[in-house]
Every structure is written in C-alpha cells, then in structure tokens.
Design an enzyme around this catalytic site. Structure first.
Site, mmCIF file in Angstrom:
data_model
loop_
_atom_site.group_PDB
_atom_site.id
_atom_site.type_symbol
_atom_site.label_atom_id
_atom_site.label_comp_id
_atom_site.label_asym_id
_atom_site.label_seq_id
_atom_site.Cartn_x
_atom_site.Cartn_y
_atom_site.Cartn_z
ATOM 1 N N LYS A 182 -0.922 -6.417 12.248
ATOM 2 C CA LYS A 182 0.427 -6.142 11.757
ATOM 3 C C LYS A 182 0.587 -4.644 11.622
ATOM 4 O O LYS A 182 -0.275 -3.961 11.063
ATOM 5 C CB LYS A 182 0.605 -6.808 10.364
ATOM 6 N N SER B 12 7.549 -6.882 5.296
ATOM 7 C CA SER B 12 7.414 -7.489 6.617
ATOM 8 C C SER B 12 6.630 -8.797 6.519
ATOM 9 O O SER B 12 6.964 -9.793 7.170
ATOM 10 C CB SER B 12 6.671 -6.544 7.568
ATOM 11 N N GLN C 66 -3.564 1.390 8.638
ATOM 12 C CA GLN C 66 -2.868 0.124 8.410
ATOM 13 C C GLN C 66 -3.826 -0.977 7.928
ATOM 14 O O GLN C 66 -3.421 -1.856 7.169
ATOM 15 C CB GLN C 66 -2.171 -0.284 9.714
ATOM 16 N N LYS D 91 -4.099 -0.363 4.155
ATOM 17 C CA LYS D 91 -2.778 -0.547 3.542
ATOM 18 C C LYS D 91 -2.442 -2.034 3.454
ATOM 19 O O LYS D 91 -2.035 -2.538 2.413
ATOM 20 C CB LYS D 91 -1.729 0.177 4.395
ATOM 21 N N GLY E 117 9.010 -1.829 12.915
ATOM 22 C CA GLY E 117 9.524 -0.477 13.101
ATOM 23 C C GLY E 117 8.583 0.607 12.603
ATOM 24 O O GLY E 117 7.613 0.347 11.907
ATOM 25 N N ASP E 118 8.873 1.815 13.005
ATOM 26 C CA ASP E 118 8.213 3.033 12.513
ATOM 27 C C ASP E 118 9.132 4.168 12.974
ATOM 28 O O ASP E 118 10.305 3.926 13.304
ATOM 29 C CB ASP E 118 6.791 3.178 13.077
ATOM 30 N N ASN F 38 14.586 6.184 7.738
ATOM 31 C CA ASN F 38 14.572 4.950 6.952
ATOM 32 C C ASN F 38 13.873 5.131 5.604
ATOM 33 O O ASN F 38 14.409 4.745 4.564
ATOM 34 C CB ASN F 38 13.890 3.850 7.781
ATOM 35 N N LYS G 197 -1.204 -0.992 15.352
ATOM 36 C CA LYS G 197 -0.089 -0.045 15.501
ATOM 37 C C LYS G 197 0.175 0.143 16.979
ATOM 38 O O LYS G 197 -0.720 -0.047 17.803
ATOM 39 C CB LYS G 197 -0.465 1.311 14.887
ATOM 40 N N THR H 100 10.464 0.188 2.194
ATOM 41 C CA THR H 100 9.436 1.242 2.110
ATOM 42 C C THR H 100 9.843 2.283 1.067
ATOM 43 O O THR H 100 9.042 2.674 0.205
ATOM 44 C CB THR H 100 9.204 1.895 3.482
#
Ligand code: NDP
Ligand code: 2IT
Length: 444
Positions: A90, A376, A111, A114, A165-166, A240, A126, A209
C-alpha cells in the site's frame, strides 16, 4: 562493526546513486540500534535487516502516450513493492519530473513502518513516474494515466497492491487510472484509494493527511503541556497535505501564515485564506502569485523562505529535504518549539539532529503524515464491505488512529530509554510489528 552499520554499508554499496534511499535507511536503522542490540544473534541469523532493506520486487516500465500535438512522449513508470509481511502493498504514486528509482525506494521503505504504525493491515509500497502533470491538458493526463495502467494493472489488485495519490496524483489521476484498470481487468474492486465519492472513495480521505497531521501534533503538544490555540504556524507546500493542514490548524485555533509551491512562497500575516488557496490550487491549478494578487494582506516571494518567518510551530508539507540545517537554525533562533512533518522526509538528518538537540518537539513524517494512508485503509475496508461511512465516522476513526500512533511511539521511546525522541519511538514501534510478522512467516 555492528550489525546496523554493516547493513547500512551494504545498502549503500548495493544501491549506488540513490542518496534519498540511503538517507531513509540510515535514519531508520540507526534508531533501531537498541532493538537490534537486544536481538542481534536472531536478527543476524535470519538476515532480518538485509531482508527488510531489499524490496520484494521493483518494477520499471515504459509509458508511451500521445500529446495534444500528436507527438509521442515517453516516460518511465515504477512500482516498488517493498514488504507485504503485514498486509497487501500500500502506498501512493508520485508524478513529478524528479522521480527516479531511488526516490521511489526511499518512499516505499518509509511506507513499511508508517503503515505498520497505523495499526491497520497494510504492507509498504510506492510508485510513480517522471511524468509532469503541470501544464498538461486533461486529455494528455488521461492518455498518460491510461498508458501507465496498461502496464501497472499486471501487478496490483485489492488483495495484492493498492496504490493511491502522492505528489502530482490527485482525484483526477486516480479516476483515470481506476477507469483503465476496470476496463482491462473487468473487475470492480478497491484497487486504488483516493477515489471519487461516487465510485468507492471514502469521505475524509481528501482531508485525511493534513487533518491527521494536526491531530497528532495536538496530542504531542498536549502531552508536553502545550497547545495549538493562538500559535503562529509556518506551513510549506500548497497541495493536498498543506491545504488541509492549514484548514485543521485554523479549526484548532492556530494561525498558519505561510504556504509555498515550487516557484515561491506566501507570507500572509492575517492568516492564510483557505477558500482562496483552494480556489487557486484545486480549481485553477495556478501559481501562488494568483493568491497574492487576490489578497491584499499577502506578500509573495520568489524561491524558498517559509522557515525564515517567526513561528511557534513548523509543518513542512511539500517534499523531501526541504528543511535543511540552516532552516533549522533559523526556526530555533525564532523560537519555534515544534516541527511535525506532513511531507515524507522533508527534514535533512542534520536538521533533525539540530532541532532535537535544541529541544524542539519533532514528529517524524512516518508517524505525523500516516493519517492519509490510514484513511486509505479505511477506504479499503468500506470497499470490502460494500458500504460507505459518514464523514464524522471516518474523521473520528482517523483521530483515534493518530492519537494512538503518538502514544505508541512515545511509549516505545520511553521503553528503550529515549524519552521524547519521537524519531526513535516511531521507527521502533513501526519496525517491531513487521519484524515479528517476518520472523513468524519464515524465510520468504
Ligand atoms: P501535491 O502534489 O498535492 O502538493 C505538493 C506541494 O509541494 C505543491 O505545492 C508543490 O508545488 C510542492 N512541491 C512539490 N515538489 C516540490 C519541490 N521539489 N520543490 C518545492 N515544492 C515542491 O502533493 P501532496 O500534498 O499530496 O504531497 C506533499 C508531501 O506529502 C509529499 O512529500 C508526499 O509524499 C507527502 N504525503 C502525501 C500524502 C497524501 O495523502 N497526499 C500522505 C502522506 C504523505 P508545485 O505545485 O509548484 O510543484
Ligand atoms: O505517503 C503516503 O503515505 C501517501 N502518499 C498516501 C498513500 C496511500 O496509500 O494513501
């Protein structure tokens, strides 16, 4: 040489030309020393650190698409599936000209920890491309996204790998990618998160976020006898994460006075006007000069500079290594007492060290910005049960998750004799769960 240093050396030798990946590995492994020392024989025999620093796989592919002039363009696509010990891969997709394999690997590595901190069952991955959505027509963006998915679809799935997204990837890009995945696979499933609300997206994912950053910051301040109300806040970025960090900071009584994009920054001593910022960035996709033109109290500066503004709290929400040692010195000299990372690895290792030595409360990105991926995962849950939850329900869960993350890292830091060092706390708390799962699952 100790095990940690051996593995850092090995990672640098095996992954030349990937400085961001080296930086992320160094930060994590160095702060894991107390745990590694306590388990050295087992970890060495199991090659645990060698395994956790080597992605399960990294996929690199050609992304050809046709621009509005009929010219064929070629970009490079990436997906790094780093570790799925605790759940399907993810993590987001970054679309920015600076993207290369080292950047995607640093983001995928972060990630892992996290996602573990969220306490939800998600592994680390990622992806992205060196495609630049800026200045492209909607049709060009669609052409790119469809071509990107023509290859990526082979490697992803609701139980396999769920991108999101990123930087440069928002609702528009996720929509085009979801449409193409559905067309190729003929399956309607929660394969991407950050989807539009009419086709499986979650309420509060857009805000998550930024809101989560403020929920964690609020808890960190509370536990240190401080709070957000009445405080001046410097924010970088205008995307964002920054927009919804600014919004929640205002709701909590704080006063964000800056934001920035890749060309310049705004100082607005009256406090940032969020509605105007959204109009400029989310609707018009314009530069911050348009914000300044519409707002008499705002001053626009070219280049970099938000960290020179006097503030109590700093929230870097743009990109990696945007807050360096000089910036840290300026923040400390101006009386800043807390830094919480909305972006991934925005603070250099030297700057982090300086801030911590000067008793600035420092919340690392893998904890502070985990609200996005946590929500997410809540979107994945809603997709699996084919239901959708109210904004209030998702927001309440997000807040609970962020408060819980802070206490987990605070407790881990205390347990290993590093009270108040939230970098050590976050890395250890994130690592322990993944390590336990990897050891239980054998050599794989
Ligand atoms: P956006 O694309 O929405 O916004 C990024 C912002 O940062 C823009 O204002 C952009 O300016 C600026 N920026 C990007 N790259 C640079 C650069 N090289 N130099 C200066 N400014 C730059 O992205 P997000 O807000 O989603 O992401 C921001 C950060 O937060 C990233 O580090 C991302 O990895 C991280 N993050 C994002 C999450 C999410 O859910 N979206 C979750 C957790 C972390 P410009 O428009 O001019 O390029
Ligand atoms: O860095 C990140 O955590 C994100 N870009 C969000 C990832 C996600 O899967 O929501």
């Amino acid at each position: 040489m100790g095990y940690v240093d051996e593995v850092i050396e090995r990672v640098i030798a095996k992954n030349p030309g990937e400085p961001e990946f080296h930086q992320a590995v160094k930060e994590v492994l160095e702060s894991l020393r107390p745990v590694v020392e306590a388990n050295e024989a087992l970890y060495r025999r199991e090659a645990l650190l060698e395994r956790i620093t080597e992605p399960d796989r990294q996929i690199k592919f050609r992304v050809p698409w046709v621009d509005d002039k009929g010219q064929v363009q070629v970009n490079t696509g990436y997906r790094v599936q780093f570790n799925n010990a605790i759940g399907p891969y993810k993590g987001g997709l970054r679309l920015h000209p600076s993207v290369n394999v080292g950047i995607i690997k640093f983001l995928g590595f972060e990630q892992i920890f996290k996602n573990s901190l969220t306490s939800l069952p998600i592994g680390g991955g990622k992806g992205g491309s060196d495609f630049d959505p800026k200045g492209k027509s909607d049709r060009e963006v669609m052409a790119f996204c469809q071509s990107f998915m023509n290859e990526l679809y082979k490697y992803i799935g609701a139980d396999e790998d769920v991108p999101a997204g990123d930087i440069g990837t928002g609702a528009r890009e996720i929509g085009y990618m979801f449409g193409q995945y559905k067309k190729i696979r003929g399956v309607y499933e929660g394969v991407l998160t950050g989807k539009g609300l009419s086709y499986g997206g979650s309420l509060a994912r857009t805000e998550a976020t930024g809101y989560g950053l403020l929920y964690l910051t609020e808890e960190m301040l509370k536990c240190n006898g401080k709070d957000i109300a009445g405080k001046t806040i410097a924010v970088s970025g205008a995307g964002n994460v920054a927009i919804y960090a600014i919004q929640k900071a205002q709701q909590l009584g704080g006063k964000p006075v800056t934001c920035s994009d890749s060309t310049g920054w705004i100082y607005d001593p009256e406090g940032i006007d969020v509605a105007l910022l959204k109009e400029v960035k989310e609707v018009k996709r314009a530069r911050l000069t348009e914000y300044a033109a519409a707002r008499p109290s705002a001053v626009y500066h070219e280049g970099k500079g938000v960290w020179t503004v006097k503030c109590d709290i700093a929230l870097p929400c743009a990109t990696q290594n945007e807050l360096d040692l000089d910036d840290a010195k300026a923040l400390v000299a101006n009386g800043c007492f807390a830094v919480a990372e909305g972006a991934n690895m925005p603070t250099t290792l030297e700057a982090t060290k300086y801030l911590q030595e000067n008793k600035v409360l420092f919340a690392p990105g893998k904890a502070a910005n985990a609200g996005g991926v946590a929500t997410s995962a809540l979107e994945m849950s809603q997709n699996s049960e084919r239901l959708s939850w109210s904004f209030e329900e998702v927001d309440a869960k997000l807040k609970g998750i962020m408060v819980n993350i802070f206490h987990n890292l605070d407790d881990a830091a205390k347990k290993y004799g590093h009270e108040g060092d939230y970098v050590v706390g976050a890395n250890i708390a994130g690592f322990e769960k993944v390590a336990t799962a990897m050891l239980a699952q054998g050599v794989c």
